[in-house]
Motif scaffolding. Structure first.
Motif, PDB file in Angstrom:
ATOM      1  N   GLU A 138     -16.719  -4.322   5.401  1.00 60.82           N
ATOM      2  CA  GLU A 138     -15.691  -5.119   4.505  1.00 60.82           C
ATOM      3  C   GLU A 138     -14.407  -5.554   5.034  1.00 60.82           C
ATOM      4  O   GLU A 138     -13.842  -4.878   5.958  1.00 60.82           O
ATOM      5  CB  GLU A 138     -15.496  -3.962   3.172  1.00 60.82           C
TER       6      GLU A 138
ATOM      7  N   ASP B 261      -8.615  -3.557   7.822  1.00 56.02           N
ATOM      8  CA  ASP B 261      -7.675  -3.793   7.010  1.00 56.02           C
ATOM      9  C   ASP B 261      -6.440  -4.025   7.799  1.00 56.02           C
ATOM     10  O   ASP B 261      -6.198  -3.249   8.616  1.00 56.02           O
ATOM     11  CB  ASP B 261      -7.325  -3.023   5.758  1.00 56.02           C
TER      12      ASP B 261
ATOM     13  N   TYR C 127       0.765  -1.109  -0.039  1.00 56.13           N
ATOM     14  CA  TYR C 127      -0.077  -0.073   0.142  1.00 56.13           C
ATOM     15  C   TYR C 127       1.065   1.359   0.024  1.00 56.13           C
ATOM     16  O   TYR C 127       0.455   2.071  -0.445  1.00 56.13           O
ATOM     17  CB  TYR C 127      -1.061   0.105   1.381  1.00 56.13           C
TER      18      TYR C 127
ATOM     19  N   ALA D 147      -6.307   2.205  -6.260  1.00 51.14           N
ATOM     20  CA  ALA D 147      -6.536   1.023  -5.259  1.00 51.14           C
ATOM     21  C   ALA D 147      -5.878  -0.099  -5.341  1.00 51.14           C
ATOM     22  O   ALA D 147      -4.821   0.117  -6.335  1.00 51.14           O
ATOM     23  CB  ALA D 147      -8.055   0.746  -5.500  1.00 51.14           C
ATOM     24  N   TRP D 148      -5.832  -0.951  -4.855  1.00 52.53           N
ATOM     25  CA  TRP D 148      -5.337  -2.492  -4.789  1.00 52.53           C
ATOM     26  C   TRP D 148      -4.860  -2.766  -6.392  1.00 52.53           C
ATOM     27  O   TRP D 148      -3.899  -3.050  -6.407  1.00 52.53           O
ATOM     28  CB  TRP D 148      -5.684  -3.450  -3.856  1.00 52.53           C
TER      29      TRP D 148
ATOM     30  N   SER E  72     -12.181  -9.638  -0.970  1.00 50.82           N
ATOM     31  CA  SER E  72     -11.003 -10.515  -1.614  1.00 50.82           C
ATOM     32  C   SER E  72     -10.000 -10.582  -0.780  1.00 50.82           C
ATOM     33  O   SER E  72      -8.654 -10.548  -1.159  1.00 50.82           O
ATOM     34  CB  SER E  72     -10.686  -9.819  -2.829  1.00 50.82           C
TER      35      SER E  72
ATOM     36  N   GLY F 237      -6.794  -3.832  11.526  1.00 46.00           N
ATOM     37  CA  GLY F 237      -7.098  -5.023  12.291  1.00 46.00           C
ATOM     38  C   GLY F 237      -6.771  -6.277  11.481  1.00 46.00           C
ATOM     39  O   GLY F 237      -6.593  -6.157  10.327  1.00 46.00           O
ATOM     40  N   ASP F 238      -6.774  -7.451  12.189  1.00 50.48           N
ATOM     41  CA  ASP F 238      -6.601  -8.625  11.369  1.00 50.48           C
ATOM     42  C   ASP F 238      -7.956  -9.625  11.482  1.00 50.48           C
ATOM     43  O   ASP F 238      -8.380  -9.520  12.506  1.00 50.48           O
ATOM     44  CB  ASP F 238      -5.411  -9.388  12.257  1.00 50.48           C
TER      45      ASP F 238
ATOM     46  N   GLY G  53     -10.718  -6.752   4.700  1.00 50.34           N
ATOM     47  CA  GLY G  53      -9.755  -6.293   3.833  1.00 50.34           C
ATOM     48  C   GLY G  53     -10.020  -5.235   2.822  1.00 50.34           C
ATOM     49  O   GLY G  53     -10.091  -5.318   1.811  1.00 50.34           O
TER      50      GLY G  53
ATOM     51  N   CYS H 278      -6.435 -14.493   0.363  1.00 49.33           N
ATOM     52  CA  CYS H 278      -5.048 -14.129   0.985  1.00 49.33           C
ATOM     53  C   CYS H 278      -4.816 -15.029   2.448  1.00 49.33           C
ATOM     54  O   CYS H 278      -3.745 -15.103   3.014  1.00 49.33           O
ATOM     55  CB  CYS H 278      -5.029 -12.635   1.558  1.00 49.33           C
ATOM     56  N   LEU H 279      -5.595 -15.716   2.946  1.00 44.68           N
ATOM     57  CA  LEU H 279      -5.389 -16.489   4.261  1.00 44.68           C
ATOM     58  C   LEU H 279      -5.166 -17.807   3.867  1.00 44.68           C
ATOM     59  O   LEU H 279      -5.623 -18.548   2.959  1.00 44.68           O
ATOM     60  CB  LEU H 279      -6.780 -16.524   5.007  1.00 44.68           C
TER      61      LEU H 279
ATOM     62  N   MET I 287     -13.419  -0.015  -3.207  1.00 39.55           N
ATOM     63  CA  MET I 287     -14.249  -1.076  -4.068  1.00 39.55           C
ATOM     64  C   MET I 287     -15.831  -1.066  -3.157  1.00 39.55           C
ATOM     65  O   MET I 287     -16.387  -0.097  -3.155  1.00 39.55           O
ATOM     66  CB  MET I 287     -13.441  -2.426  -3.833  1.00 39.55           C
TER      67      MET I 287
HETATM   68  C1  LIG Z   1      -6.714  -8.597  -2.812  1.00 44.92           C
HETATM   69  S1  LIG Z   1      -6.796  -7.212  -1.534  1.00 44.92           S
HETATM   70  C2  LIG Z   1      -8.131  -6.296  -1.841  1.00 44.92           C
HETATM   71  C3  LIG Z   1      -8.396  -4.953  -1.308  1.00 44.92           C
HETATM   72  C4  LIG Z   1      -9.931  -4.318  -1.541  1.00 44.92           C
HETATM   73  N1  LIG Z   1     -10.719  -5.037  -0.889  1.00 44.92           N
HETATM   74  C5  LIG Z   1     -10.006  -3.913  -2.895  1.00 44.92           C
HETATM   75  O1  LIG Z   1     -10.468  -4.953  -3.431  1.00 44.92           O
HETATM   76  O2  LIG Z   1      -9.187  -3.074  -3.489  1.00 44.92           O
HETATM   77  C6  LIG Z   1      -6.848  -7.882  -0.269  1.00 44.92           C
HETATM   78  C7  LIG Z   1      -6.893  -7.104   1.010  1.00 44.92           C
HETATM   79  O3  LIG Z   1      -6.847  -7.739   2.286  1.00 44.92           O
HETATM   80  C8  LIG Z   1      -5.881  -7.314   3.209  1.00 44.92           C
HETATM   81  N2  LIG Z   1      -5.387  -8.273   4.185  1.00 44.92           N
HETATM   82  C9  LIG Z   1      -4.665  -9.412   3.811  1.00 44.92           C
HETATM   83  N3  LIG Z   1      -4.738 -10.125   4.846  1.00 44.92           N
HETATM   84  C10 LIG Z   1      -5.289  -9.432   5.873  1.00 44.92           C
HETATM   85  C11 LIG Z   1      -5.658  -9.927   7.258  1.00 44.92           C
HETATM   86  N4  LIG Z   1      -5.254 -11.016   7.820  1.00 44.92           N
HETATM   87  N5  LIG Z   1      -6.480  -9.017   7.904  1.00 44.92           N
HETATM   88  C12 LIG Z   1      -7.140  -8.024   7.560  1.00 44.92           C
HETATM   89  N6  LIG Z   1      -6.622  -7.695   6.123  1.00 44.92           N
HETATM   90  C13 LIG Z   1      -5.841  -8.346   5.453  1.00 44.92           C
HETATM   91  C14 LIG Z   1      -4.851  -6.598   2.560  1.00 44.92           C
HETATM   92  O4  LIG Z   1      -4.059  -5.735   3.106  1.00 44.92           O
HETATM   93  C15 LIG Z   1      -5.759  -6.095   1.305  1.00 44.92           C
HETATM   94  O5  LIG Z   1      -6.102  -4.755   1.241  1.00 44.92           O
END
Ligand SMILES: C[S@@+](CC[C@H](N)C(=O)[O-])C[C@H]1O[C@@H](n2cnc3c(N)ncnc32)[C@H](O)[C@@H]1O
Length: 222
Positions: free
Chosen positions: A53, A77, A8, A18-19, A122, A102-103, A55, A126-127, A61
């Protein structure tokens, strides 16, 4: 530094929207089509409902889309830069939103049964491993009993040879630099994974792309 925080900082420095970077317009359009479909199917509650939302990134978005339509938007996020960016973006656009760093695997700062809609921006794909169960448990805790959770995730095998060669099909991991980077499970396994955490799937939308497919899975808490 967390990889998302690093990303970021770079995106912001480079003037990205954006992402999705250069793919923002396409991604935003595609998201709009899906959200409209969920509205038409009465899967989403009426404007005014609370929407979280997961993440949320810089809020450009689903957070922005829903805030523009009158929903009470919150976003979380892992990246502090993304959160500050989302706050700035909403201020500039004159939109209301609450953004918190936050996580998604541990959202103790959020109260149980608080949201009409929890939308995975989305982030779920990522998890990796155990993180996924923790995240689904948090969604289950935070969604209202009559609410809806929407998981928006990469699914199936990558289609282009470059990604396919980095795909660990035993564990459904797309690898990057020798580490699991994204989880891409087949739809049936995704639905099973979500169901065992106390949800009933009410609708699944599948978007076919040349790179990999994307699923939008809508579910209600049992
Ligand atoms: C594919 S990006 C999409 C971002 C946003 N929703 C968009 O569409 O532009 C995935 C997002 O998840 C966040 N992310 C990844 N792992 C995360 C976690 N454990 N807790 C919170 N956010 C997380 C990343 O920082 C990122 O912003």
């Amino acid at each position: 530094m967390n990889i998302y925080e690093e990303q970021y900082q770079l995106l912001k420095q480079n003037g990205a929207q954006a992402w999705a970077g250069e793919g923002y317009k396409r991604a935003h359009q595609q998201l709009g089509v899906i959200l409209q479909e969920l509205e038409q199917r009465n899967i989403l509650p009426s404007p005014g409902a609370s929407f979280l939302e997961l993440g949320c990134g810089n809020g450009a978005m689903s957070s922005q889309y829903m805030a523009e339509r009158g929903y009470e938007v919150s976003g979380v996020d892992i990246s502090q830069t993304a959160i500050e960016w989302a706050k700035e973006r909403f201020l500039t656009l004159g939109l209301k939103g609450i953004f918190i760093q936050g996580d998604v695997c541990n959202l103790q700062q959020f109260k149980a049964d608080s949201y009409d809609v929890i939308f995975d921006g989305s982030c779920f794909h990522c998890l990796i491993g155990k993180q996924r169960e923790l995240c689904l448990a948090e969604i289950r805790r935070l969604v209202k009993p009559e609410g809806i959770a929407v998981i928006s995730t990469m699914t199936g095998k990558p289609k282009d040879p470059e990604n396919l060669k980095d795909f660990d099909s035993d564990n459904y991991h797309l690898m990057r630099n020798g580490q699991p980077w994204r989880t891409l499970k087949p739809i049936t396994l995704l639905e099973e994974e979500i169901s065992v955490q106390g949800f009933s799937i009410i609708y699944t939308h599948l978007n076919h792309n040349p790179w990999w497919d994307h699923a939008t899975i809508c579910c209600k808490p049992n």
